[in-house]
Write a protein that holds these residues in place. Structure first.
Motif, mmCIF file in Angstrom:
data_model
loop_
_atom_site.group_PDB
_atom_site.id
_atom_site.type_symbol
_atom_site.label_atom_id
_atom_site.label_comp_id
_atom_site.label_asym_id
_atom_site.label_seq_id
_atom_site.Cartn_x
_atom_site.Cartn_y
_atom_site.Cartn_z
ATOM 1 N N UNK A 197 0.827 -1.213 0.000
ATOM 2 C CA UNK A 197 0.000 0.000 0.000
ATOM 3 C C UNK A 197 0.857 1.257 0.000
ATOM 4 N N UNK A 198 1.907 1.258 0.830
ATOM 5 C CA UNK A 198 2.777 2.435 0.920
ATOM 6 C C UNK A 198 3.503 2.691 -0.395
ATOM 7 N N UNK A 199 3.995 1.633 -1.030
ATOM 8 C CA UNK A 199 4.687 1.791 -2.315
ATOM 9 C C UNK A 199 3.753 2.348 -3.378
ATOM 10 N N UNK A 200 2.514 1.843 -3.414
ATOM 11 C CA UNK A 200 1.541 2.318 -4.394
ATOM 12 C C UNK A 200 1.171 3.779 -4.132
ATOM 13 N N UNK A 201 0.970 4.126 -2.872
ATOM 14 C CA UNK A 201 0.624 5.509 -2.524
ATOM 15 C C UNK A 201 1.746 6.457 -2.932
ATOM 16 N N UNK A 202 2.975 6.112 -2.584
ATOM 17 C CA UNK A 202 4.109 6.975 -2.926
ATOM 18 C C UNK A 202 4.283 7.077 -4.440
ATOM 19 N N UNK A 203 4.070 5.964 -5.139
ATOM 20 C CA UNK A 203 4.171 5.984 -6.601
ATOM 21 C C UNK A 203 3.112 6.884 -7.211
ATOM 22 N N UNK A 204 1.901 6.817 -6.695
ATOM 23 C CA UNK A 204 0.819 7.637 -7.252
ATOM 24 C C UNK A 204 1.063 9.121 -6.999
ATOM 25 N N UNK A 205 1.563 9.452 -5.831
ATOM 26 C CA UNK A 205 1.867 10.857 -5.546
ATOM 27 C C UNK A 205 2.920 11.361 -6.532
ATOM 28 N N UNK A 206 3.977 10.582 -6.730
ATOM 29 C CA UNK A 206 5.036 11.004 -7.658
ATOM 30 C C UNK A 206 4.514 11.118 -9.085
ATOM 31 N N UNK A 207 3.710 10.139 -9.516
ATOM 32 C CA UNK A 207 3.177 10.168 -10.877
ATOM 33 C C UNK A 207 2.273 11.374 -11.078
ATOM 34 N N UNK A 208 1.428 11.672 -10.106
ATOM 35 C CA UNK A 208 0.500 12.794 -10.232
ATOM 36 C C UNK A 208 1.236 14.133 -10.255
ATOM 37 N N UNK A 209 2.374 14.183 -9.611
ATOM 38 C CA UNK A 209 3.163 15.416 -9.589
ATOM 39 C C UNK A 209 4.146 15.510 -10.747
ATOM 40 N N UNK A 210 4.199 14.468 -11.563
ATOM 41 C CA UNK A 210 5.141 14.469 -12.674
ATOM 42 C C UNK A 210 6.568 14.256 -12.234
ATOM 43 N N UNK A 211 6.764 13.636 -11.076
ATOM 44 C CA UNK A 211 8.099 13.368 -10.558
ATOM 45 C C UNK A 211 8.572 11.987 -11.010
ATOM 46 N N UNK A 212 9.878 11.787 -11.121
ATOM 47 C CA UNK A 212 10.395 10.486 -11.554
ATOM 48 C C UNK A 212 10.373 9.465 -10.418
ATOM 49 N N UNK A 213 10.633 8.210 -10.782
ATOM 50 C CA UNK A 213 10.840 7.173 -9.782
ATOM 51 C C UNK A 213 9.615 6.413 -9.355
ATOM 52 N N UNK A 214 8.487 6.600 -10.022
ATOM 53 C CA UNK A 214 7.291 5.886 -9.576
ATOM 54 C C UNK A 214 7.205 4.472 -10.132
ATOM 55 N N UNK A 215 7.753 4.233 -11.311
ATOM 56 C CA UNK A 215 7.710 2.892 -11.880
ATOM 57 C C UNK A 215 8.464 1.865 -11.028
ATOM 58 N N UNK A 216 9.679 2.159 -10.555
ATOM 59 C CA UNK A 216 10.360 1.197 -9.681
ATOM 60 C C UNK A 216 9.570 0.873 -8.411
ATOM 61 N N UNK A 217 8.852 1.857 -7.888
ATOM 62 C CA UNK A 217 8.035 1.617 -6.697
ATOM 63 C C UNK A 217 6.923 0.620 -7.001
ATOM 64 N N UNK A 218 6.272 0.786 -8.146
ATOM 65 C CA UNK A 218 5.211 -0.147 -8.541
ATOM 66 C C UNK A 218 5.777 -1.530 -8.843
ATOM 67 N N UNK A 219 6.973 -1.567 -9.422
ATOM 68 C CA UNK A 219 7.611 -2.855 -9.680
ATOM 69 C C UNK A 219 7.925 -3.578 -8.369
ATOM 70 N N UNK A 220 8.395 -2.829 -7.379
ATOM 71 C CA UNK A 220 8.677 -3.433 -6.070
ATOM 72 C C UNK A 220 7.400 -3.952 -5.424
#
Length: 237
Positions: A90-113
């Motif tokens: 849940x935490x990885x998905x939440x952090x990934x979504x925040x980054x994706x919505x803000x246009x920040x990098x690094x969300x794909x590795x979080x979803x992969x994890x």
């Protein structure tokens, strides 16, 4: 010093919070999450504190408090990985979504994890949660409908009724991608409304519950050529 039934008090916080969160009634759920966190923190009730912390992160994301959601998710990721697979996903998905919505990098590795953790202890809920997050990220990247559909297809079948909200979001993304999403009759109200063409009704449902992002999403993706709907979505954001 509190001398009552600690377990009973914790249940009085946890159970309503869990039921309301499952219905996406986040404004009501937070009435139990916040005092529950204080109670558990003061008494060192680690297991209940962990569960309520996950709900707090999910509430922050849903209510648009992305800084709070990311911070709380980051706290969860500092916990020992052993025995905390669901909170970590849940935490990885939440952090990934925040980054994706803000246009920040690094969300794909979080979803992969998150997907890697889910493989070790697979559940329908985790698969749907990750699939929906991947679909949203693909849309934010400007990916074609086929890519969004592929991300939701990887989530598998909707499954039993206890994951109907996760299934509803997945089916909504399939609808947004122009793909067949089956009979929406059993889906939760906002997704059913959106899929059956009532984007305004879906947006109002979300807005009444303090979820402006989901309201804007329903409007923005219901009819890309509807300038009035797009303007309202922008105003909500």
């Amino acid at each position: 010093m509190f001398c009552g039934d600690e377990l009973g008090v914790v249940r009085a916080y946890e159970r309503p919070a869990a039921v309301l969160a499952a219905r996406r009634e986040w404004m009501l759920a937070e009435r139990y999450i916040e005092p529950g966190l204080v109670f558990c923190r003061e008494r060192g009730l680690e297991s209940s504190l962990a569960w309520l912390t996950v709900l707090a992160a999910e509430a922050g994301l849903a209510r648009g408090r992305w800084d709070d959601a990311a911070s709380t998710a980051g706290t969860i990721l500092t916990w020992p990985a052993e025995g905390f697979s669901h909170p970590r996903i849940s935490a990885l998905v939440i952090l990934a979504r925040v980054r994706a919505r803000r246009g920040e990098p690094g969300y794909r590795p979080l979803l992969d994890e998150a997907a890697s953790i889910a493989k070790a202890a697979p559940t329908v809920q985790a698969a749907l949660l990750i699939g929906a997050a991947r679909a949203e990220a693909a849309w934010l990247e400007g990916a074609p409908a086929e890519r969004i559909g592929a991300e939701t297809a990887s989530a598998g079948e909707p499954g039993p009724s206890d994951v109907r909200w996760f299934a509803g979001e997945t089916e909504a993304w399939r609808h947004r991608a122009g793909l067949d999403c089956g009979d929406p009759a059993e889906l939760p109200e906002p997704y059913r409304l959106e899929i059956t063409g009532d984007a305004e009704g879906a947006a109002s449902w979300w807005q009444e519950r303090g979820c402006a992002y989901d309201a804007a999403l329903a409007l923005a993706l219901a009819g890309p050529g509807d300038r009035a709907a797009l303007r309202r979505a922008l105003d909500l954001l």
